[in-house]
Structures are given as structure tokens and as C-alpha cells.
Design an enzyme around this catalytic site. Structure first.
Site, PDB file in Angstrom:
ATOM      1  N   ASP A 173       0.863  -1.188   0.000  1.00  0.00           N
ATOM      2  CA  ASP A 173       0.000   0.000   0.000  1.00  0.00           C
ATOM      3  C   ASP A 173       0.896   1.234   0.000  1.00  0.00           C
ATOM      4  O   ASP A 173       1.428   1.586   1.054  1.00  0.00           O
ATOM      5  CB  ASP A 173      -0.901  -0.039   1.233  1.00  0.00           C
ATOM      6  CG  ASP A 173      -1.758   1.197   1.399  1.00  0.00           C
ATOM      7  OD1 ASP A 173      -1.804   2.028   0.477  1.00  0.00           O
ATOM      8  OD2 ASP A 173      -2.379   1.330   2.471  1.00  0.00           O
ATOM      9  N   GLU A 202      -1.143  10.746   1.176  1.00  0.00           N
ATOM     10  CA  GLU A 202      -2.466  10.118   1.200  1.00  0.00           C
ATOM     11  C   GLU A 202      -2.797   9.601   2.594  1.00  0.00           C
ATOM     12  O   GLU A 202      -3.920   9.729   3.075  1.00  0.00           O
ATOM     13  CB  GLU A 202      -2.514   8.952   0.194  1.00  0.00           C
ATOM     14  CG  GLU A 202      -3.914   8.369  -0.024  1.00  0.00           C
ATOM     15  CD  GLU A 202      -4.246   7.157   0.848  1.00  0.00           C
ATOM     16  OE1 GLU A 202      -5.375   6.656   0.759  1.00  0.00           O
ATOM     17  OE2 GLU A 202      -3.400   6.715   1.640  1.00  0.00           O
ATOM     18  N   ASP A 225      -5.127   1.791  -5.877  1.00  0.00           N
ATOM     19  CA  ASP A 225      -4.598   1.624  -4.520  1.00  0.00           C
ATOM     20  C   ASP A 225      -4.574   0.143  -4.169  1.00  0.00           C
ATOM     21  O   ASP A 225      -4.764  -0.722  -5.032  1.00  0.00           O
ATOM     22  CB  ASP A 225      -5.470   2.427  -3.532  1.00  0.00           C
ATOM     23  CG  ASP A 225      -4.667   2.965  -2.357  1.00  0.00           C
ATOM     24  OD1 ASP A 225      -3.780   2.245  -1.865  1.00  0.00           O
ATOM     25  OD2 ASP A 225      -4.940   4.094  -1.916  1.00  0.00           O
ATOM     26  N   HIS A 316      -1.008  -1.923   6.485  1.00  0.00           N
ATOM     27  CA  HIS A 316      -0.431  -0.978   7.449  1.00  0.00           C
ATOM     28  C   HIS A 316       0.284  -1.690   8.598  1.00  0.00           C
ATOM     29  O   HIS A 316       0.236  -1.242   9.741  1.00  0.00           O
ATOM     30  CB  HIS A 316      -1.504  -0.022   8.006  1.00  0.00           C
ATOM     31  CG  HIS A 316      -1.970   0.972   6.991  1.00  0.00           C
ATOM     32  ND1 HIS A 316      -2.706   2.087   7.314  1.00  0.00           N
ATOM     33  CD2 HIS A 316      -1.803   1.032   5.644  1.00  0.00           C
ATOM     34  CE1 HIS A 316      -2.967   2.787   6.219  1.00  0.00           C
ATOM     35  NE2 HIS A 316      -2.435   2.149   5.192  1.00  0.00           N
TER      36      HIS A 316
END
Ligand SMILES: [Zn+2]
Length: 349
Positions: A173, A202, A225, A316
Site C-alpha cells: 500500500d 495520502e 490503490d 499498514h
């Protein structure tokens, strides 16, 4: 269809292995500039650090198509020094602090190796075994070797690995979106003007994409994305109904997310392309986090926008997993879509 193989995977590896925490995207920007200059007619770096590349088409009634992929990744900012090689830090972007304990990081411009330390299990007592460690109790420890300053960024030290049909890496990502956009820029049909935004910031509020949309003034936009695949079996063996997306079925086309109701004409258009080209796809389950589409759609007087993502597990976190074929299908879908965009696409609501 675009070529897809080792060259594309090598590019993704280079992009994933550099660190570009929001607001400090220079290492990714350097690779992007190198890659896009031979293919774009104009390349500009704006005040925020977005790379804005344009490839002009020929002929009349060309649609201006903005494609966006963000260069930044989640990470850390050094906010204070405790001495002895210990630094206090804040999280940049959305990271679950429970992922942090014991992780290796690289700190500052020198990329000093460090670790986010924790109390060893030998010395724990009472509820320390189960309690969440508060962020302000954690430190980045560079072992007296590196020197960091307040404002320096730190990122996960994970290296990219290709394992059979999968990719294991940090920052899939959105380096996978950046690599996709670079590939698409190599083969732009002359029927459109392609406006490629490699955007910044972003992860801290879609900041770069907003400015990029204002610069390009596009007729329509697609945010490229990666989105979480929460497709693991549930521990109680019931059916997992809220998987968002699944690996192995991509690309994921968005209908609605936390920041955007995607343009229904563009959603339908992408589905029709996938079906006619026999490219597998999935509709991402509505809801959840958004993409740069949220900022682009509400720029200027409003821009018809859709998102397409490559799913990956463990978003993440220090390491995520994606499937190579999912990425290949995503490039193919977007490539086929660019060939078929005409000014009629947006005439009727
Ligand atoms: Zn992203």
C-alpha cells in the site's frame, strides 16, 4: 495486453524496499521520475512533492483521464530524544500500535537500524501480559549508533520477498499502485490524455491528490490503490462475512467506501470491460477506509471518480501479503479500460 513478468516485479521490489513516510516521499519520487520521463510528454514536481506526468493523445474530443497512486506509506516521526540512542516517536498514518513491539525500523536519512523495544517477558508481572502497551511507553532504540533529529521519519525495515505466487513486503500500500501507474503510462492509447498523479500524503488525509486534481482538471479519475483482504477464517469457524476483499479474485472495484460514493457509470464501465475481456474481478465490500478518490471527487466542481485496488492482507503492518496474479489482472483491467474510454462514457447519468 501489457507485458508482465520479472521486469515488473523488479520494479515493485525497488519501490517497496525504499522508505517514503508521508511528507518525505523523496526516495519513491526519485524512482518514479526515472521511470516516467522516457514515456511522458510533460513531468512536473509540484510544491507538495506530487509527481505530475502527462501523456497527450491525438485527435479531437480527447477525454482527460487522471490516474492516481500515492507514493507515501505509513511509519513514524521522531518527536523527542531521551539520550542513550532512545527516541520517542509518533505514528504517521494509521498503524495499530499492537503491531509495533519488537519490530525493526530504519531511522532518519542515514537509515540507522533500530528496534521498537519492549519489556522482556521474564520481567513481566500481573496484567502486563495482557495489557496493551501505550504508545508513549515505546521507544525506537538505535543502539547508540545512529543519530536522529526531531522530525526525522522512521519506517519498517522489512525487505521485499517473492514467495511462489505471493509477494511479502512492507508498503504494498501503495507501491503496487505506483508500479501499476508506471506500467500504464508506457502504453497510453492516443484517444485520451493521460494525467498521471503520483501523489504525496495520502495516509494523513488525501492531501496530495486534491492538489493534483486541481492541476490536471481531468474529465474523470481512477484512484489505484491496495485494499485490505480480511479473508482469513474466523476462529469460531463461522463464515467470514466481512472480508472486504479476498486474495486470488482481483481486481477489486469500489462501489462505496468511507469517503466516496464512486461514479456508477465508471463502476459499470469497469465491470463491462472485465467481463468482455474475461478478466476476473471482485466488487469490494462497501464501507471501510477510503482512497485518494475521496479528495479527487470533491475537487473543482466535482470529478467523476472510481477506485480500483489490489487486495493485500495485513495492511499498514510491517509486512503484507499480495498475490502476483491479482496484480497482473489489475494492470490488464486498467489497460483495457484506457483503450475503451470515450467522451460518450460520461454523457448520460
Ligand atoms: Zn493506500
Amino acid at each position: 495486453m501489457p507485458t508482465f513478468g520479472n521486469a515488473q516485479l523488479k520494479l515493485l521490489e525497488r519501490l517497496c524496499n525504499v522508505i517514503a513516510i508521508s511528507g518525505d516521499e523523496s526516495e519513491v519520487r526519485k524512482i518514479v521520475l526515472e521511470e516516467v520521463k522516457p514515456y511522458a510528454d510533460e513531468v512536473k514536481v509540484d510544491a507538495l512533492g506530487n509527481v505530475l506526468a502527462t501523456k497527450h493523445g491525438r485527435g479531437r474530443k480527447r477525454t482527460r483521464v487522471m490516474l492516481d497512486a500515492h507514493m507515501d506509506e505509513v511509519g513514524f516521526m521522531i518527536v523527542d530524544e531521551d539520550g542513550e540512542g532512545l527516541y520517542r516517536f509518533e505514528i504517521v498514518g494509521g498503524i495499530d500500535a499492537r503491531h509495533l513491539v519488537g519490530k525493526q525500523v530504519l531511522v532518519g536519512k542515514e537509515r540507522a537500524p533500530g528496534v521498537i523495544g519492549a519489556k522482556p517477558i521474564h520481567l513481566m508481572s500481573g496484567d502486563e501480559y495482557t495489557r496493551k502497551v501505550p504508545l508513549d511507553a515505546l521507544r525506537i532504540d538505535v543502539g547508540l549508533s545512529g543519530k536522529a533529529k526531531v522530525g526525522d521519519r522512521a519506517g519498517f525495515a522489512t525487505r521485499f520477498r517473492r514467495v511462489g505466487p505471493s509477494i511479502l513486503s512492507k508498503s504494498i500500500d501503495d507501491r503496487i499502485g505506483v508500479a501499476t501507474l508506471i506500467e500504464l503510462l508506457k502504453r497510453v492509447p492516443s484517444s485520451i490524455d493521460l494525467c498521471a498523479a503520483f501523489s504525496v500524503q495520502e495516509e494523513i488525509g488525501l492531501r496530495g491528490a486534491r492538489v493534483a486534481a486541481q492541476y490536471f482538471h481531468p474529465d474523470m479519475a481512477i484512484a489505484i490503490d491496495s485494499t485490505p483482504a480480511n479473508d482469513l477464517p474466523l476462529h469460531d469457524a463461522s463464515e467470514n462475512m466481512t472480508y472486504n476483499t479476498k486474495l486470488g479474485l482481483v481486481p477489486a472495484i469500489y462501489v462505496a467506501d468511507g469517503s466516496t460514493l464512486h461514479d456508477p457509470r465508471l463502476v459499470r464501465f469497469l465491470q463491462e470491460i472485465a467481463e468482455s475481456e474475461k478478466i476476473p474481478y471482485q466488487i469490494r465490500q462497501p464501507g471501510g477506509g477510503g482512497t485518494d478518490s475521496g479528495a479527487i471527487q470533491r475537487s473543482l466542481a466535482g470529478i467523476p471518480t472510481v477506485s480500483v485496488s489490489v487486495p493485500h492482507r495485513y495492511t499498514h503492518s510491517p509486512i503484507s501479503i499480495a498475490r502476483v496474479d491479482d496484480w497482473k489482472h489489475t494492470i490488464n483491467l486498467l489497460h483495457a479500460a484506457l483503450q475503451r474510454i470515450t467522451s460518450e462514457l460520461l454523457l448520460v447519468r
